[in-house]
Design a protein around this motif. Sequence first.
Motif, PDB file in Angstrom:
ATOM      1  N   GLU A  30       0.855  -1.191   0.000  1.00 31.41           N
ATOM      2  CA  GLU A  30       0.000   0.000   0.000  1.00 31.41           C
ATOM      3  C   GLU A  30       0.890   1.240   0.000  1.00 31.41           C
ATOM      4  O   GLU A  30       1.799   1.351   0.809  1.00 31.41           O
ATOM      5  N   LEU A  44     -22.036   4.237   1.069  1.00 25.94           N
ATOM      6  CA  LEU A  44     -23.430   3.796   1.029  1.00 25.94           C
ATOM      7  C   LEU A  44     -23.468   2.427   0.362  1.00 25.94           C
ATOM      8  O   LEU A  44     -23.108   2.293  -0.816  1.00 25.94           O
ATOM      9  N   ARG A  90     -15.964   4.306   6.086  1.00 24.06           N
ATOM     10  CA  ARG A  90     -15.149   3.635   5.070  1.00 24.06           C
ATOM     11  C   ARG A  90     -13.702   3.426   5.532  1.00 24.06           C
ATOM     12  O   ARG A  90     -13.073   2.423   5.194  1.00 24.06           O
ATOM     13  N   PHE A 114       4.109   0.926  -5.825  1.00 19.53           N
ATOM     14  CA  PHE A 114       4.426   0.096  -6.995  1.00 19.53           C
ATOM     15  C   PHE A 114       4.866   1.000  -8.139  1.00 19.53           C
ATOM     16  O   PHE A 114       4.193   1.974  -8.464  1.00 19.53           O
ATOM     17  N   ASP A 262     -11.593  -1.682  -8.559  1.00 24.05           N
ATOM     18  CA  ASP A 262     -11.635  -0.521  -9.461  1.00 24.05           C
ATOM     19  C   ASP A 262     -10.605  -0.645 -10.588  1.00 24.05           C
ATOM     20  O   ASP A 262     -10.800  -0.097 -11.673  1.00 24.05           O
TER      21      ASP A 262
HETATM   22  C1  LIG Z   1     -16.727  10.067  -4.624  1.00 17.70           C
HETATM   23  C2  LIG Z   1     -16.882   8.572  -4.588  1.00 17.70           C
HETATM   24  C3  LIG Z   1     -17.932   8.002  -3.859  1.00 17.70           C
HETATM   25  C4  LIG Z   1     -18.086   6.619  -3.830  1.00 17.70           C
HETATM   26  N1  LIG Z   1     -19.113   6.087  -3.086  1.00 17.70           N
HETATM   27  C5  LIG Z   1     -19.305   4.746  -3.043  1.00 17.70           C
HETATM   28  C6  LIG Z   1     -20.368   4.183  -2.263  1.00 17.70           C
HETATM   29  O1  LIG Z   1     -21.125   4.888  -1.608  1.00 17.70           O
HETATM   30  N2  LIG Z   1     -20.510   2.820  -2.262  1.00 17.70           N
HETATM   31  C7  LIG Z   1     -19.677   1.993  -2.978  1.00 17.70           C
HETATM   32  O2  LIG Z   1     -19.852   0.765  -2.964  1.00 17.70           O
HETATM   33  N3  LIG Z   1     -18.650   2.505  -3.700  1.00 17.70           N
HETATM   34  C8  LIG Z   1     -18.450   3.849  -3.737  1.00 17.70           C
HETATM   35  N4  LIG Z   1     -17.397   4.379  -4.476  1.00 17.70           N
HETATM   36  C9  LIG Z   1     -16.512   3.446  -5.181  1.00 17.70           C
HETATM   37  C10 LIG Z   1     -15.564   2.775  -4.194  1.00 17.70           C
HETATM   38  O3  LIG Z   1     -14.920   3.739  -3.407  1.00 17.70           O
HETATM   39  C11 LIG Z   1     -14.541   1.934  -4.978  1.00 17.70           C
HETATM   40  O4  LIG Z   1     -15.228   1.113  -5.894  1.00 17.70           O
HETATM   41  C12 LIG Z   1     -13.692   1.056  -4.041  1.00 17.70           C
HETATM   42  O5  LIG Z   1     -12.886   1.841  -3.216  1.00 17.70           O
HETATM   43  C13 LIG Z   1     -12.812   0.132  -4.867  1.00 17.70           C
HETATM   44  O6  LIG Z   1     -11.978  -0.620  -4.017  1.00 17.70           O
HETATM   45  P1  LIG Z   1     -10.539  -1.093  -4.532  1.00 17.70           P
HETATM   46  O7  LIG Z   1      -9.941  -1.857  -3.424  1.00 17.70           O
HETATM   47  O8  LIG Z   1     -10.669  -1.698  -5.872  1.00 17.70           O
HETATM   48  O9  LIG Z   1      -9.750   0.268  -4.795  1.00 17.70           O
HETATM   49  P2  LIG Z   1      -9.325   1.404  -3.773  1.00 17.70           P
HETATM   50  O10 LIG Z   1     -10.257   1.462  -2.629  1.00 17.70           O
HETATM   51  O11 LIG Z   1      -9.134   2.623  -4.609  1.00 17.70           O
HETATM   52  O12 LIG Z   1      -7.928   0.899  -3.230  1.00 17.70           O
HETATM   53  C14 LIG Z   1      -6.780   0.929  -4.045  1.00 17.70           C
HETATM   54  C15 LIG Z   1      -5.598   1.045  -3.127  1.00 17.70           C
HETATM   55  O13 LIG Z   1      -4.411   0.924  -3.909  1.00 17.70           O
HETATM   56  C16 LIG Z   1      -3.482   1.870  -3.451  1.00 17.70           C
HETATM   57  N5  LIG Z   1      -2.552   2.154  -4.567  1.00 17.70           N
HETATM   58  C17 LIG Z   1      -2.854   2.768  -5.734  1.00 17.70           C
HETATM   59  N6  LIG Z   1      -1.760   2.858  -6.511  1.00 17.70           N
HETATM   60  C18 LIG Z   1      -0.757   2.259  -5.804  1.00 17.70           C
HETATM   61  C19 LIG Z   1       0.624   2.041  -6.079  1.00 17.70           C
HETATM   62  N7  LIG Z   1       1.205   2.442  -7.241  1.00 17.70           N
HETATM   63  N8  LIG Z   1       1.385   1.415  -5.147  1.00 17.70           N
HETATM   64  C20 LIG Z   1       0.825   1.002  -3.974  1.00 17.70           C
HETATM   65  N9  LIG Z   1      -0.477   1.186  -3.659  1.00 17.70           N
HETATM   66  C21 LIG Z   1      -1.266   1.809  -4.572  1.00 17.70           C
HETATM   67  C22 LIG Z   1      -4.313   3.071  -3.045  1.00 17.70           C
HETATM   68  O14 LIG Z   1      -3.630   3.900  -2.140  1.00 17.70           O
HETATM   69  C23 LIG Z   1      -5.531   2.396  -2.425  1.00 17.70           C
HETATM   70  O15 LIG Z   1      -5.380   2.199  -1.053  1.00 17.70           O
HETATM   71  C24 LIG Z   1     -17.202   5.762  -4.531  1.00 17.70           C
HETATM   72  C25 LIG Z   1     -16.155   6.331  -5.260  1.00 17.70           C
HETATM   73  C26 LIG Z   1     -15.989   7.717  -5.291  1.00 17.70           C
HETATM   74  C27 LIG Z   1     -14.842   8.307  -6.098  1.00 17.70           C
END
Ligand SMILES: Cc1cc2nc3c(=O)[nH]c(=O)nc-3n(C[C@H](O)[C@H](O)[C@H](O)COP(=O)(O)OP(=O)(O)OC[C@H]3O[C@@H](n4cnc5c(N)ncnc54)[C@H](O)[C@@H]3O)c2cc1C
Length: 388
Positions: A30, A44, A90, A114, A262
């Motif tokens: 991370e 939400l 969150r 990374f 994502d």
């Molecule tokens: C404004 C907003 C509101 C939202 N509201 C909702 C909601 O209400 N309900 C819902 O279900 N979803 C919501 N989402 C979507 C949700 O936040 C994402 O779908 C979710 O966080 C995806 O999880 P993830 O683990 O794939 O990615 P992330 O949560 O983005 O985690 C990715 C991680 O990788 C790390 N990272 C990135 N690049 C690197 C690198 N090069 N080296 C090391 N670490 C790295 C980041 O720091 C992060 O901690 C919302 C999104 C936004 C933008």
Amino acid sequence: MDPQLVVIGGGPAGSTVAAHVSGLDTVMVEEHAAVGSPVQCTGLVHPRVVSLASASETVLNTITGFKLFFPGGRMLDVGSDEPKALVIDRRRFDELLSERAVEHGAKLLTGHRFQGFERTPDGLRVRLDGPDGPRYLGTPLLVGADGYKSGVGRGAGLGPCREMVRGIQAELDVRLEDQEKVEVHIGSNVAPGFFAWVLPCGERTRVGLGVSSGHGAPSQYLSALLKRRGLDGARRIALNAGAIPIGPPKRTVADNIILVGDAAAHVKPLSGGGLLLGMRSARDAAQTAMDAVANGDLSERFLSSYEDAWRADVGKEIERGMLIRKVFVGMTDKKLDEAGRMLDRDDVREILATGDIDYPSKLAAPLLRKVPSLIKFSPTVIGQLLRR
Ligand SMILES: Cc1cc2nc3c(=O)[nH]c(=O)nc-3n(C[C@H](O)[C@H](O)[C@H](O)COP(=O)(O)OP(=O)(O)OC[C@H]3O[C@@H](n4cnc5c(N)ncnc54)[C@H](O)[C@@H]3O)c2cc1C
């Protein structure tokens, strides 16, 4: 010793993969000093997300309905007796999931970013930049759970997603009178190509919106919404910006590489929610990772079983969501108001009250049976949607 699996990203998708790969020596990387911040989420979710994550301690509020505001001022008030969604903390949610990953044996490396990888005869050599300079990890398998900017996806030539919606949210130090309903605002002056929300969360309120590309800065729409909603004087506790990837890329696996969450646009195209889809796909990714390492086969062909699994599980609802989004973004404010007039009936509100935020497409057929003339807003696309 080199790990058998390197997961980039300590968000919900990365932590879920790391917690479900039993028996694999795993390192989760991370870039931030701590998991869970900055928060880029409204939090939400349907109660099934909290159950899936066993995270009831992170729940801050229960939502039983919504108020949908149309561009011309009409408001559709839809309520239910059941919890329709939960508001979560969150940051705590992410912390909890990463703690579970560590309890299951993963090593968490925070403060390391990374930077890329190169292919070697044994797999991959991954470069990380940390406080002590560059560091290298050899591994047969790399999981990119690194969010919408996914450097892993870029490096592997996977992606991009079909569209990126920019999001912004302010957390305000104000308590709304109605704690049970989320406000949803639509229209080209409010949130072009997406929607805005005002979410009660006890003593705090989350106000945010998404804007599709080519419509200017999300911050200008947020200022306007706060003003219109009479919330511009409230103290801001936090302001976060992020992006919402819409529409998964054609491929989410390559030799030695899997994308999840994502990074793979595992996001509901209509609402932008990604927690459920990301966590469900992460479990599929964990299973494929274990099978691939056990078989000594890290080829794209073998890893495709992950792609088949997530498409069978959540892919259909994503594709249906893409079609509904296509209809929605094609509607002018005038058409949205016209649809609002058609939907503003008690029998329609009763149907809307049965909705599930994770499966919005399930409302399409019953709504069209009640109000067949809705089909005129896009006969071809709505026809495709009904056939899926
Ligand atoms: C404004 C907003 C509101 C939202 N509201 C909702 C909601 O209400 N309900 C819902 O279900 N979803 C919501 N989402 C979507 C949700 O936040 C994402 O779908 C979710 O966080 C995806 O999880 P993830 O683990 O794939 O990615 P992330 O949560 O983005 O985690 C990715 C991680 O990788 C790390 N990272 C990135 N690049 C690197 C690198 N090069 N080296 C090391 N670490 C790295 C980041 O720091 C992060 O901690 C919302 C999104 C936004 C933008």
